[in-house]
Design an enzyme around this catalytic site. Structure first.
Site, PDB file in Angstrom:
ATOM      1  N   GLU A   1      39.713  27.093  41.605  1.00 39.95           N
ATOM      2  CA  GLU A   1      40.852  27.992  41.427  1.00 39.95           C
ATOM      3  C   GLU A   1      41.312  27.931  39.979  1.00 39.95           C
ATOM      4  O   GLU A   1      41.770  26.900  39.496  1.00 39.95           O
ATOM      5  CB  GLU A   1      41.999  27.592  42.366  1.00 39.95           C
ATOM      6  CG  GLU A   1      41.668  27.703  43.851  1.00 39.95           C
ATOM      7  CD  GLU A   1      41.699  29.129  44.370  1.00 39.95           C
ATOM      8  OE1 GLU A   1      42.081  30.033  43.598  1.00 39.95           O
ATOM      9  OE2 GLU A   1      41.376  29.326  45.557  1.00 39.95           O
TER      10      GLU A   1
ATOM     11  N   HIS B   1      36.666  37.512  46.028  1.00 37.08           N
ATOM     12  CA  HIS B   1      37.966  38.136  46.305  1.00 37.08           C
ATOM     13  C   HIS B   1      38.263  39.146  45.208  1.00 37.08           C
ATOM     14  O   HIS B   1      38.383  38.793  44.019  1.00 37.08           O
ATOM     15  CB  HIS B   1      39.062  37.081  46.385  1.00 37.08           C
ATOM     16  CG  HIS B   1      39.014  36.267  47.630  1.00 37.08           C
ATOM     17  ND1 HIS B   1      39.555  35.005  47.743  1.00 37.08           N
ATOM     18  CD2 HIS B   1      38.467  36.544  48.859  1.00 37.08           C
ATOM     19  CE1 HIS B   1      39.352  34.536  48.964  1.00 37.08           C
ATOM     20  NE2 HIS B   1      38.699  35.455  49.651  1.00 37.08           N
TER      21      HIS B   1
ATOM     22  N   ARG C   1      35.569  34.046  54.198  1.00 35.01           N
ATOM     23  CA  ARG C   1      35.680  33.619  55.595  1.00 35.01           C
ATOM     24  C   ARG C   1      34.456  34.063  56.392  1.00 35.01           C
ATOM     25  O   ARG C   1      34.411  33.881  57.603  1.00 35.01           O
ATOM     26  CB  ARG C   1      36.939  34.210  56.249  1.00 35.01           C
ATOM     27  CG  ARG C   1      38.252  33.814  55.603  1.00 35.01           C
ATOM     28  CD  ARG C   1      38.553  32.335  55.732  1.00 35.01           C
ATOM     29  NE  ARG C   1      39.880  32.014  55.234  1.00 35.01           N
ATOM     30  CZ  ARG C   1      40.185  31.761  53.979  1.00 35.01           C
ATOM     31  NH1 ARG C   1      39.220  31.812  53.054  1.00 35.01           N
ATOM     32  NH2 ARG C   1      41.409  31.467  53.599  1.00 35.01           N
TER      33      ARG C   1
ATOM     34  N   ARG D   1      41.786  42.502  48.412  1.00 33.12           N
ATOM     35  CA  ARG D   1      41.104  41.212  48.375  1.00 33.12           C
ATOM     36  C   ARG D   1      39.722  41.257  49.028  1.00 33.12           C
ATOM     37  O   ARG D   1      38.798  40.570  48.602  1.00 33.12           O
ATOM     38  CB  ARG D   1      41.988  40.185  49.088  1.00 33.12           C
ATOM     39  CG  ARG D   1      41.342  38.857  49.456  1.00 33.12           C
ATOM     40  CD  ARG D   1      42.379  37.993  50.152  1.00 33.12           C
ATOM     41  NE  ARG D   1      41.824  36.884  50.891  1.00 33.12           N
ATOM     42  CZ  ARG D   1      42.088  35.614  50.642  1.00 33.12           C
ATOM     43  NH1 ARG D   1      42.876  35.293  49.636  1.00 33.12           N
ATOM     44  NH2 ARG D   1      41.581  34.641  51.388  1.00 33.12           N
TER      45      ARG D   1
ATOM     46  N   ARG E   1      40.663  41.052  44.000  1.00 29.96           N
ATOM     47  CA  ARG E   1      41.814  41.134  43.095  1.00 29.96           C
ATOM     48  C   ARG E   1      41.855  40.010  42.068  1.00 29.96           C
ATOM     49  O   ARG E   1      42.717  40.004  41.183  1.00 29.96           O
ATOM     50  CB  ARG E   1      43.104  41.130  43.904  1.00 29.96           C
ATOM     51  CG  ARG E   1      43.381  39.841  44.678  1.00 29.96           C
ATOM     52  CD  ARG E   1      44.514  40.077  45.646  1.00 29.96           C
ATOM     53  NE  ARG E   1      44.852  38.891  46.433  1.00 29.96           N
ATOM     54  CZ  ARG E   1      45.645  38.923  47.498  1.00 29.96           C
ATOM     55  NH1 ARG E   1      46.150  40.089  47.900  1.00 29.96           N
ATOM     56  NH2 ARG E   1      45.937  37.830  48.158  1.00 29.96           N
ATOM     57  N   GLU E   2      40.940  39.061  42.152  1.00 32.61           N
ATOM     58  CA  GLU E   2      40.941  37.916  41.254  1.00 32.61           C
ATOM     59  C   GLU E   2      40.150  38.260  39.991  1.00 32.61           C
ATOM     60  O   GLU E   2      39.054  37.759  39.744  1.00 32.61           O
ATOM     61  CB  GLU E   2      40.414  36.699  42.004  1.00 32.61           C
ATOM     62  CG  GLU E   2      41.346  36.339  43.155  1.00 32.61           C
ATOM     63  CD  GLU E   2      40.798  35.292  44.118  1.00 32.61           C
ATOM     64  OE1 GLU E   2      39.697  34.758  43.860  1.00 32.61           O
ATOM     65  OE2 GLU E   2      41.464  35.007  45.131  1.00 32.61           O
TER      66      GLU E   2
ATOM     67  N   TYR F   1      45.265  23.819  53.393  1.00 34.33           N
ATOM     68  CA  TYR F   1      45.319  23.873  54.848  1.00 34.33           C
ATOM     69  C   TYR F   1      43.929  24.204  55.365  1.00 34.33           C
ATOM     70  O   TYR F   1      43.012  24.499  54.594  1.00 34.33           O
ATOM     71  CB  TYR F   1      46.346  24.897  55.344  1.00 34.33           C
ATOM     72  CG  TYR F   1      46.299  26.244  54.660  1.00 34.33           C
ATOM     73  CD1 TYR F   1      45.331  27.191  54.991  1.00 34.33           C
ATOM     74  CD2 TYR F   1      47.219  26.577  53.678  1.00 34.33           C
ATOM     75  CE1 TYR F   1      45.280  28.427  54.375  1.00 34.33           C
ATOM     76  CE2 TYR F   1      47.180  27.812  53.040  1.00 34.33           C
ATOM     77  CZ  TYR F   1      46.206  28.728  53.395  1.00 34.33           C
ATOM     78  OH  TYR F   1      46.153  29.938  52.775  1.00 34.33           O
TER      79      TYR F   1
ATOM     80  N   HIS G   1      37.528  31.348  41.793  1.00 32.48           N
ATOM     81  CA  HIS G   1      38.651  32.046  42.416  1.00 32.48           C
ATOM     82  C   HIS G   1      39.881  31.916  41.525  1.00 32.48           C
ATOM     83  O   HIS G   1      39.871  31.220  40.513  1.00 32.48           O
ATOM     84  CB  HIS G   1      38.933  31.482  43.813  1.00 32.48           C
ATOM     85  CG  HIS G   1      37.887  31.835  44.815  1.00 32.48           C
ATOM     86  ND1 HIS G   1      38.019  32.880  45.704  1.00 32.48           N
ATOM     87  CD2 HIS G   1      36.669  31.290  45.066  1.00 32.48           C
ATOM     88  CE1 HIS G   1      36.939  32.961  46.459  1.00 32.48           C
ATOM     89  NE2 HIS G   1      36.101  32.004  46.091  1.00 32.48           N
ATOM     90  N   SER G   2      40.943  32.596  41.919  1.00 29.32           N
ATOM     91  CA  SER G   2      42.184  32.565  41.162  1.00 29.32           C
ATOM     92  C   SER G   2      43.350  32.783  42.137  1.00 29.32           C
ATOM     93  O   SER G   2      43.286  33.701  42.976  1.00 29.32           O
ATOM     94  CB  SER G   2      42.174  33.671  40.108  1.00 29.32           C
ATOM     95  OG  SER G   2      43.403  33.810  39.471  1.00 29.32           O
TER      96      SER G   2
END
Length: 422
Positions: A385, A182, A256, A236, A184-185, A363, A308-309
């Site tokens: 994360e 991702h 994804r 992202r 922007r992380e 989720y 990730h963040s």
């Protein structure tokens, strides 16, 4: 001095006025059941989701961005759906401008230090690749730099293989780590680079290089990462244009795009959402690099972590339905070992790490690397994360050293668990 500042800004791509698109955008924390938060994913930019109050199962808090044009309709929606909300930032553009100023200062300090890389600022794609090449030249008996392929826009995706036996000892377990899927992380590449540094330069724990082979991909999504530096801080996805409506809505969510229940989540089928899964599984060249690494090392791969963040979580399979793999208890144990090692070094203000099944902690998600790697046979696979503190997704450079140091402690603990189990 003025000339130096200009040069540093150009290197990192900080462009005056690039945050104007977020002028007046506000950030809200919204609480609701996991089903209600998941329902927002196809409509809003969810910058993070974490368990509400870190306790009540199935109840989440999401950080969402609301533009002035849609703010009132969504606040009304939250009211009508019994989703408590609170505004936490009045102008996102101002937050991003403050981040630019912080990076400008940190880049100048890093340049003065004379080091090729430091743990108090952020680096762009070319600088990261140059550092990897430098390590390969300086430590040829330990580091092999792999030019794995080109991104959609033609950037070289590099990763390192770290091995005292040139990956020829088939008895050694393999650990695979990737970062910046991702875009922007930004805090994730420094963690990957620090792990490499500890294993190679610092020689922090010889047992972890003598007993384990490592594959580390510090910048899995270079196109998106550079775009987030130069054009859109909140970008992202990848930057591909090989799908329907890609002119208006380019890019695919790399997490994804893996072939595990891909195509079964309606919220991920719209190219204009941030979680768009792509036109087919493994459509993205960047994600195919990770796929190929995993399949090449599958017979020995024991641990996979995707950095990730943010959110302070170790998440494991299955994210698509909330059930556990056959080794669910072991996944939880190993995750807890890593989380505990991190928490022992964490700042007092940091939330303790949560370890759990991704679907139950958050989720349902489909097409994730965590689930695909577990499905193809790696026993221990996680989405990690990292912390955001009160700065959320925009971690100031002065916190990088803290995050990389504590995370290395967790990774090292996980690696020792792999050694003891092999």
């Amino acid at each position: 001095m003025a000339r130096l500042v200009v040069c540093l800004l150009l290197v990192f791509g900080v462009v005056q006025g690039r945050h104007e698109k977020y002028e007046g955008h506000q950030l809200y924390k919204v609480a609701g059941t996991s089903e209600k938060i998941a329902a927002l994913e196809g409509h809003l930019d969810i910058l993070s989701a974490t368990p509400s109050a870190r306790s009540q199962s199935g109840y989440l808090e999401a950080l969402v961005r609301l533009s002035p044009e849609v703010r009132q309709q969504w606040l009304q929606y939250f009211d009508e759906n019994s989703m408590p909300f609170s505004k936490i930032a009045d102008n996102l553009a101002e937050i991003l401008r403050d981040e630019d100023a912080s990076i400008k200062t940190s880049r100048i300090a890093a340049k003065r230090s004379g080091r090729s890389i430091s743990w108090d600022t952020y680096y762009n794609h070319d600088e990261i690749n140059e550092y990897l090449d430098q390590l390969g030249e300086e430590y040829p008996d330990l580091v092999t730099v792999i030019n794995a392929g080109l991104s959609y826009e033609g950037r070289q995706i590099k990763y390192v293989r770290i091995s005292t036996t040139r990956f020829e000892n088939q008895q050694k377990p393999v650990i695979i780590i990737d970062a910046a899927v991702h875009a922007r992380e930004w805090v994730t590449p420094p963690v990957a680079l620090y792990i490499i540094h500890q294993l190679v330069v610092a020689g922090a724990d010889s047992a972890l290089t003598n007993g384990i082979d490592w594959v580390i991909i510090p910048l899995a999504n270079p196109d998106g990462y550079q775009f987030s530096i130069e054009e859109d801080r909140l970008w992202r996805k990848t930057r591909s244009r090989a799908h329907a409506n890609s002119d208006a809505c380019p890019g695919v969510d790399g997490n994804r795009n893996f072939d595990h229940y891909w195509g079964t989540n309606a919220a991920s089928t719209n190219p204009c959402t941030i979680t768009y899964e792509g036109p087919s599984a493994f459509s993205e060249p960047e994600i195919r690099v990770i796929r190929d690494v995993v399949l090449q090392q599958l017979s020995r791969a024991s641990l996979y972590i995707s950095l990730h963040s943010y959110g302070n979580m170790f998440l494991y399979a299955w994210g698509n339905n909330g059930t556990l793999p056959a080794n669910g208890l072991i996944l939880h144990l190993a995750g807890t070992i890593m989380a505990t090692a991190i928490d022992e070094l964490a700042l007092e203000k940091a939330d303790p790490y949560i370890v759990g099944n991704a679907a139950n902690v958050l989720y349902f998600t489909t097409g994730t690397s965590r689930d695909w790697t577990r499905a193809v046979g790696i026993p221990l696979t996680y989405t990690l994360e990292l912390p955001g503190y009160e700065y959320l997704f925009s971690v100031p450079p002065e916190y990088i050293e803290q995050i990389v140091t504590e995370t290395w402690a967790g990774i090292a603990a996980g690696a020792h668990y792999v050694l003891s189990s092999s």
